[in-house]
Write a protein that holds these residues in place. Structure first.
Motif, mmCIF file in Angstrom:
data_model
loop_
_atom_site.group_PDB
_atom_site.id
_atom_site.type_symbol
_atom_site.label_atom_id
_atom_site.label_comp_id
_atom_site.label_asym_id
_atom_site.label_seq_id
_atom_site.Cartn_x
_atom_site.Cartn_y
_atom_site.Cartn_z
ATOM 1 N N GLY A 172 -5.393 113.421 -1.709
ATOM 2 C CA GLY A 172 -4.324 113.932 -0.806
ATOM 3 C C GLY A 172 -3.373 114.415 -1.382
ATOM 4 O O GLY A 172 -3.272 114.890 -2.728
ATOM 5 N N ILE A 173 -1.942 114.422 -0.826
ATOM 6 C CA ILE A 173 -0.910 115.130 -1.524
ATOM 7 C C ILE A 173 -0.078 114.168 -2.432
ATOM 8 O O ILE A 173 -0.132 113.191 -1.943
ATOM 9 N N SER A 174 0.256 114.565 -3.752
ATOM 10 C CA SER A 174 0.873 113.640 -4.510
ATOM 11 C C SER A 174 2.298 113.691 -4.300
ATOM 12 O O SER A 174 3.188 114.697 -3.848
ATOM 13 N N ASN A 175 2.956 112.583 -4.239
ATOM 14 C CA ASN A 175 4.367 112.371 -3.987
ATOM 15 C C ASN A 175 4.917 113.090 -2.819
ATOM 16 O O ASN A 175 5.783 113.937 -2.689
ATOM 17 N N PRO A 176 4.405 112.603 -1.593
ATOM 18 C CA PRO A 176 4.892 113.594 -0.162
ATOM 19 C C PRO A 176 6.244 113.280 -0.157
ATOM 20 O O PRO A 176 6.839 113.943 0.520
ATOM 21 N N GLU A 177 6.888 112.087 -0.641
ATOM 22 C CA GLU A 177 8.382 111.809 -0.281
ATOM 23 C C GLU A 177 9.080 112.986 -0.886
ATOM 24 O O GLU A 177 10.461 113.132 -0.589
ATOM 25 N N ARG A 178 8.720 113.528 -2.071
ATOM 26 C CA ARG A 178 9.392 114.864 -2.683
ATOM 27 C C ARG A 178 9.355 115.911 -2.092
ATOM 28 O O ARG A 178 9.942 117.075 -2.573
ATOM 29 N N ILE A 179 8.559 116.230 -0.939
ATOM 30 C CA ILE A 179 8.552 117.647 -0.255
ATOM 31 C C ILE A 179 9.345 117.521 0.745
ATOM 32 O O ILE A 179 9.561 116.620 1.796
ATOM 33 N N ALA A 180 10.521 118.503 0.766
ATOM 34 C CA ALA A 180 11.656 118.369 1.906
ATOM 35 C C ALA A 180 11.009 118.925 3.024
ATOM 36 O O ALA A 180 10.257 119.897 3.233
ATOM 37 N N PRO A 181 11.801 118.444 4.325
ATOM 38 C CA PRO A 181 11.173 119.249 5.490
ATOM 39 C C PRO A 181 11.515 120.538 5.558
ATOM 40 O O PRO A 181 12.168 121.179 5.014
ATOM 41 N N GLY A 182 10.481 121.182 6.290
ATOM 42 C CA GLY A 182 10.376 122.685 6.259
ATOM 43 C C GLY A 182 9.962 123.410 5.116
ATOM 44 O O GLY A 182 9.650 124.781 5.106
ATOM 45 N N THR A 183 9.577 122.737 3.956
ATOM 46 C CA THR A 183 9.005 123.284 2.968
ATOM 47 C C THR A 183 7.685 124.280 3.458
ATOM 48 O O THR A 183 7.527 125.420 2.595
ATOM 49 N N ILE A 184 6.946 123.635 4.299
ATOM 50 C CA ILE A 184 5.680 124.493 4.531
ATOM 51 C C ILE A 184 6.182 125.842 5.061
ATOM 52 O O ILE A 184 5.312 126.824 4.882
ATOM 53 N N GLY A 223 8.931 111.015 7.468
ATOM 54 C CA GLY A 223 10.122 111.547 6.419
ATOM 55 C C GLY A 223 10.116 112.865 6.635
ATOM 56 O O GLY A 223 11.046 113.593 5.903
ATOM 57 N N GLY A 224 9.581 113.747 7.691
ATOM 58 C CA GLY A 224 9.616 115.059 7.889
ATOM 59 C C GLY A 224 8.734 115.927 7.091
ATOM 60 O O GLY A 224 8.815 116.996 7.391
ATOM 61 N N LEU A 225 7.601 115.588 6.493
ATOM 62 C CA LEU A 225 6.679 116.360 5.862
ATOM 63 C C LEU A 225 5.756 116.793 7.137
ATOM 64 O O LEU A 225 5.157 116.203 8.065
ATOM 65 N N LEU A 226 5.424 118.087 6.620
ATOM 66 C CA LEU A 226 4.518 118.712 7.498
ATOM 67 C C LEU A 226 3.926 119.619 6.804
ATOM 68 O O LEU A 226 4.135 120.215 5.660
ATOM 69 N N ASP A 227 2.554 119.449 6.955
ATOM 70 C CA ASP A 227 1.453 119.643 5.750
ATOM 71 C C ASP A 227 0.291 120.817 6.328
ATOM 72 O O ASP A 227 -0.405 121.275 5.289
ATOM 73 N N THR A 228 0.470 120.910 7.384
ATOM 74 C CA THR A 228 -0.447 121.730 8.296
ATOM 75 C C THR A 228 0.217 122.783 9.115
ATOM 76 O O THR A 228 1.001 122.106 9.927
ATOM 77 N N ALA A 229 0.235 124.154 9.114
ATOM 78 C CA ALA A 229 0.854 124.834 10.210
ATOM 79 C C ALA A 229 0.121 125.967 10.457
ATOM 80 O O ALA A 229 -0.843 126.691 9.708
#
Length: 377
Positions: A172-184, A223-229
């Motif tokens: 899956g995603i590496s280091n998801p905690e480093r992806i800021a909310p809204g990145t997608i 933590g605010g991660l959205l990975d599918t949109a």
């Protein structure tokens, strides 16, 4: 393809400083140093000194710094390429413009419309070139699709589609905690929003409805991660567009576009690295591209060559050549329109409701051709 010819007032390369020695900054620096005609990599700056030193050594560059002020004060620097994290984009554009440097900035150029507007205004006041890194415009298949649309191949656009599926791993995603909310929306789908705007010339986005979730890394959703949109946008000409993204396409880097209209359809993009396909007892297979710098290798180079041409034209450095259509260069209007859709999508995903783009910003359609002097605004 040669598309600009200017009388030579001074025959020398455009000297560019790269700000940011991360993933994309390293690739852009390499492109300027080795692949962009009439450009010279003058300096590299990044607050992390080892990163700067390593990159500079690999490219044979001696001028490095950890302080942006050094390159902005350097009279030997004509232009800067901003490859820093998003939160620094607008302030760096403004500072560079005020220092008289032409600017190429990676997308999106700002976190808010107000931030981006201030940067665009600073560039316009200084009379410098300002371009943004929407590389799909320079991909040969997407550029060919736009030419077909301009030639009437689809008639009136009615349905549009753009997708970005980033390659992932089985873990899956590496280091998801480093992806800021809204990145997608702000850093991934921003490319799709610009592509859809560009492939629907003369129209502006009116209404946006987004649905998003953490399906790849559900444990990171808190933590605010959205990975599918999936984002639906309605345009002023009535066309309806769908943009989709996912952060874990195991089969490769998948970027595609489609425009269907009253007279036909055009498509662009494929995850296949080549057209070579094997047919064996195991099935049908083909190699796929795994990195953005491989999928858009030539597009990244061509966008920088085009920027270099624009800078040379403004500064009177003489004749230059680049490999992409002069209708492609994304300026202030384009960056602003794409960011407005991204912000509307982010808000829609949070509220579950459609969002009027006019509530985010007042937009206007971009010009069909590049403006060579100053900012496209």
């Amino acid at each position: 393809m040669t598309y600009l010819q200017h009388p030579a007032a001074e025959d020398r390369p455009v000297r560019i400083a790269v700000i940011g020695a991360g993933w994309i900054g390293r690739f852009h620096a390499e492109s300027i140093a080795r692949r962009v005609p009439h450009a010279r990599l003058e300096a590299i700056v990044d607050p992390v000194l080892p990163a700067v030193q390593e990159l500079a050594t690999s490219l044979g560059i001696t001028k490095i710094s950890t302080d942006v002020a050094d390159v902005l004060a350097d009279p030997d620097v004509d232009a800067v390429l901003i490859a820093s994290p998003l939160r620094f984009h607008a302030e760096l554009i403004t500072a560079a413009a005020q220092a008289g440097k032409d600017v190429f900035c990676e997308k999106p150029g700002g976190r808010t419309i107000a931030e981006l507007d201030a940067a665009i205004d600073a560039a316009a006041s200084a009379g410098v070139v300002l371009r943004f890194g929407f590389n799909r415009r320079y991909s040969r298949d997407f550029a060919a699709a736009r030419r077909l649309i301009d030639d009437g191949a689809v008639g009136t656009p009615q349905l549009l589609r753009s997708l970005t599926r980033d390659p992932g791993t089985e873990a899956g995603i590496s280091n998801p905690e480093r992806i800021a909310p809204g990145t997608i929306f702000l850093e991934t789908l921003i490319h799709d929003f610009d592509t859809l705007n560009w492939l629907n010339p003369g129209a502006i986005p009116v209404k946006v409805h987004a649905v998003a979730d953490a399906l790849v890394a559900p444990e990171a959703k808190s933590g605010g991660l959205l990975d599918t949109a999936v984002v639906t946008t309605t345009y002023s000409n009535g066309a309806i567009a769908v943009a989709e993204a996912n952060f874990n396409a195991l089969y490769g880097y998948d970027v595609r576009g489609e425009v269907f209209g009253s007279a036909g359809m055009v498509t662009a993009g494929t995850p296949q690295a080549t057209n070579a396909t094997s047919y064996t007892a195991a099935g049908i297979a083909s190699d796929t591209t795994r990195l953005n710098i491989h999928l858009f290798h030539d597009a990244y180079t061509d966008e920088l060559a085009h920027f270099t041409d624009d800078v040379a034209a403004r500064r009177g450095f003489g004749s230059t050549t680049a490999g992409a259509s002069p209708t492609a260069a994304p300026g202030g209007v384009d960056a602003r329109n794409a960011l407005a859709v991204a912000l509307a999508a982010f808000r829609s995903a949070e509220t579950g409701l459609p969002v009027e783009v006019a509530d985010i910003a007042e937009l206007r359609a971009a010009e069909g051709a590049v403006q060579l002097q100053g900012v496209q605004a």
